[in-house]
Design a protein around this motif. Structure first.
Motif, short mmCIF file in Angstrom:
data_model
loop_
_atom_site.label_atom_id
_atom_site.label_comp_id
_atom_site.label_asym_id
_atom_site.label_seq_id
_atom_site.Cartn_x
_atom_site.Cartn_y
_atom_site.Cartn_z
N GLN A 145 35.00 9.00 -22.92
CA GLN A 145 34.14 10.22 -23.62
C GLN A 145 33.13 10.02 -24.95
O GLN A 145 33.25 8.80 -25.23
CB GLN A 145 35.11 11.25 -24.39
CG GLN A 145 35.94 9.92 -25.74
CD GLN A 145 36.58 11.16 -26.86
OE1 GLN A 145 37.57 11.38 -27.42
NE2 GLN A 145 35.31 12.32 -28.16
N ASP A 147 32.24 9.61 -28.30
CA ASP A 147 33.02 9.78 -29.08
C ASP A 147 31.95 9.00 -30.83
O ASP A 147 30.80 8.62 -31.10
CB ASP A 147 33.99 8.33 -29.37
CG ASP A 147 34.15 7.43 -29.35
OD1 ASP A 147 32.87 6.48 -28.67
OD2 ASP A 147 34.60 5.61 -29.66
N GLU A 148 32.75 9.12 -32.36
CA GLU A 148 32.02 8.31 -33.02
C GLU A 148 33.16 7.42 -34.40
O GLU A 148 33.71 7.52 -34.00
CB GLU A 148 31.62 9.61 -34.37
CG GLU A 148 30.71 8.66 -35.55
CD GLU A 148 30.42 9.94 -36.57
OE1 GLU A 148 30.79 11.03 -36.76
OE2 GLU A 148 30.19 9.00 -37.73
N CYS A 149 32.60 6.14 -34.06
CA CYS A 149 33.09 5.02 -34.29
C CYS A 149 32.35 4.88 -35.70
O CYS A 149 31.53 4.37 -36.31
CB CYS A 149 33.28 3.69 -33.66
SG CYS A 149 34.02 2.42 -34.40
N MET A 163 36.51 12.08 -37.02
CA MET A 163 37.23 12.08 -36.26
C MET A 163 37.74 13.45 -35.42
O MET A 163 38.32 13.83 -34.72
CB MET A 163 39.08 11.61 -36.15
CG MET A 163 40.26 11.79 -35.33
SD MET A 163 41.15 13.70 -35.30
CE MET A 163 42.17 13.60 -37.33
N SER A 166 34.88 13.69 -33.09
CA SER A 166 34.96 13.12 -31.98
C SER A 166 36.44 13.80 -30.61
O SER A 166 36.05 13.71 -29.32
CB SER A 166 35.95 11.65 -31.72
OG SER A 166 34.83 10.62 -32.30
N TRP A 169 34.35 16.82 -29.01
CA TRP A 169 33.28 15.55 -27.74
C TRP A 169 34.54 15.47 -27.41
O TRP A 169 33.55 15.80 -25.80
CB TRP A 169 32.68 14.62 -28.56
CG TRP A 169 31.51 15.61 -29.20
CD1 TRP A 169 30.99 16.46 -30.00
CD2 TRP A 169 30.50 14.41 -30.14
NE1 TRP A 169 29.32 16.15 -30.17
CE2 TRP A 169 30.05 14.51 -31.01
CE3 TRP A 169 30.39 12.42 -29.77
CZ2 TRP A 169 28.17 14.42 -31.16
CZ3 TRP A 169 29.27 11.89 -30.73
CH2 TRP A 169 28.38 12.73 -31.23
N ALA A 170 35.24 15.61 -27.73
CA ALA A 170 35.94 15.00 -25.81
C ALA A 170 36.06 16.15 -25.18
O ALA A 170 36.48 15.89 -24.31
CB ALA A 170 37.61 14.51 -26.74
N GLY A 188 40.14 9.97 -22.97
CA GLY A 188 39.63 10.08 -24.06
C GLY A 188 40.18 8.79 -25.16
O GLY A 188 40.64 8.37 -25.14
N ILE A 189 38.90 8.86 -26.42
CA ILE A 189 39.51 7.92 -27.66
C ILE A 189 39.90 8.04 -28.94
O ILE A 189 39.73 9.28 -29.73
CB ILE A 189 38.01 7.50 -27.69
CG1 ILE A 189 37.19 7.26 -26.28
CG2 ILE A 189 37.87 6.14 -28.48
CD1 ILE A 189 36.28 6.26 -26.61
N GLN A 191 40.61 8.33 -32.45
CA GLN A 191 39.58 7.46 -33.83
C GLN A 191 40.52 7.65 -35.31
O GLN A 191 42.08 8.34 -34.93
CB GLN A 191 38.56 8.16 -33.97
CG GLN A 191 37.46 8.02 -32.64
CD GLN A 191 36.76 6.08 -32.97
OE1 GLN A 191 36.86 5.90 -33.84
NE2 GLN A 191 36.31 5.95 -32.38
N SER A 202 44.56 12.37 -34.16
CA SER A 202 44.14 12.82 -32.53
C SER A 202 44.64 12.17 -31.84
O SER A 202 44.14 12.75 -31.06
CB SER A 202 43.00 11.06 -33.19
OG SER A 202 42.47 11.01 -32.49
#
Ligand code: GUN
Length: 374
Positions: A145, A147-149, A163, A166, A169-170, A188-189, A191, A202
């Motif tokens: 996906q 994401d913003e890290c 988070m 993200s 966005w997921a 999915g990521i 965060q 998350s």
């Protein structure tokens, strides 16, 4: 062969697990290390050689490939597997992380991120939908996906904002992914910076969306190892046991041993190849810096018991000489040796978990690194 994506845990030892991911392009034995092939090449190594080290899957990057040669061109040429001559599974990262770390002048909105290419300064837009479209055009078997890290340390409010963005966005990534052929998977990521409450939320929210696999992102971004391991321990109980867990961008051999002990199944890192280009070898005896003059007349190979030619057949004196002369073969051989060692470590880990002796393996492996080779 199968026409679907699935994961099976074959054995557990404490929280550590070993198993296999089945995909239409082949099986991925876990715990797995994925060599990084950012721009459709594992730098300095032939695909056949990468496979011979024991790699079941490679990682490619949306961000780099969209800029050069473009996803549309790769698709026109038959997809990334054919383009780079790697027919086994490929996982692609979504681009969010690389936009943050590599591109100039970026702006994040609800819609996505606009950024300037690090190659030619051109303006690009990446949305969750576009990232998934690109990963689809590349033909990636496992996709991420958008994401913003955030980098650590980070204010709690900032980690929370990134988070939640993200998570939204997921949802959008998942919807866009529905257009793709069966047999591929979207992860999915997780965060949430270094804040347990955010990490748990998350993980739970992503688990409720029911992804075929889960990544843990936003780690190995400047925090001490202890913080990273704490975050894995925090998140792990909230991820479904029957799905693979991927710790993104990690790590050193020690990071991987510790993360496997905490339930991680997949890793990727530039370290074996990047260090290979900087004359640093990872071995059973720990790290060996081949720039060092002490190797100048050392006729021993890096590891005479290895079945990798790069580790077994070339003297340290020769590798030192190649490095000193800045010959590309030096970087190639040390990268090859490192990838082989990383895969050897994963083979050892899988075998140890299957036989219920992971704790002994972990201790003995660390003792080997600490003892050194002299
Ligand atoms: N690679 C390493 N960390 C991350 C992360 O947090 N997100 C993404 N997309 N890729 C990563």
């Amino acid at each position: 062969m199968t026409d679907t994506f699935s994961f099976k845990v074959h054995a557990t030892d404490g929280t550590a697990r070993t198993g296999a991911i089945s995909t239409p392009r082949g099986e991925i034995r876990t715990p797995a290390f994925m060599p990084v092939g950012t721009v459709a090449t594992v730098k300095g190594i032939y695909p056949e050689q990468v496979r011979a080290t024991g790699a079941d899957i490679l990682l490619g990057n949306t961000y780099h490939l969209m800029l050069r040669p473009s996803a549309e061109r790769v698709a026109k040429l038959g997809g990334l597997h054919k383009f780079m001559r790697w027919e086994r599974p490929i996982l692609t990262d979504s681009g969010g992380f690389q936009v943050m770390s590599l591109s100039g002048l970026r702006k994040i909105t609800e819609k996505g991120v606009t950024f300037r290419s690090h190659v030619d300064g051109a303006l690009h837009e990446m949305t969750p939908e576009r990232s998934i479209e690109i990963q689809g055009l590349l033909g990636a078997d496992i996709q991420m996906q958008l994401d913003e890290c955030v980098s650590l340390p980070c204010e709690e409010a900032e980690a929370e904002r990134a988070m939640r963005l993200s998570l939204r966005w997921a949802e959008r990534s998942k919807k866009a992914f529905e257009l793709q052929p069966k047999g591929r998977a979207l992860y999915g990521i997780v965060q949430g910076g270094a804040v347990p409450r955010l990490r748990i939320e998350s993980a739970r929210e992503l688990a409720a969306m029911d992804f075929p696999g889960y990544s843990i992102g936003g780690l190995a971004v400047g925090e001490p190892q202890e913080v990273m391991l704490d975050m894995i321990e925090t998140v792990e109980p909230h991820l479904p046991k029957e799905k693979p867990r991927y710790l993104m961008g990690v790590g050193t051999p020690d990071d991987m041993l510790e993360a496997v002990a905490r339930g991680i199944d997949m890793f990727d890192c530039v370290m074996p190849t990047r260090s290979g280009r900087h004359a640093l070898a990872f071995t059973r005896f720990g790290r060996i810096n081949l720039k060092n003059a002490r190797h100048a007349e050392d006729s021993r190979p890096l590891d005479e018991e290895s079945d990798c030619p790069a580790l077994r057949d070339y003297s340290r004196a020769y590798l030192h000489h190649l490095v000193r002369c800045e010959e590309m073969l030096g970087a190639m051989l040390i990268s090859w040796a490192n990838l082989h060692y990383y895969q050897d470590l994963m083979r050892g880990i899988r075998g140890a978990i299957a036989e219920g002796r992971f704790e002994d393996f972990r201790r003995e492996t660390k003792e080997g690194w600490a003892r050194g080779d002299i």
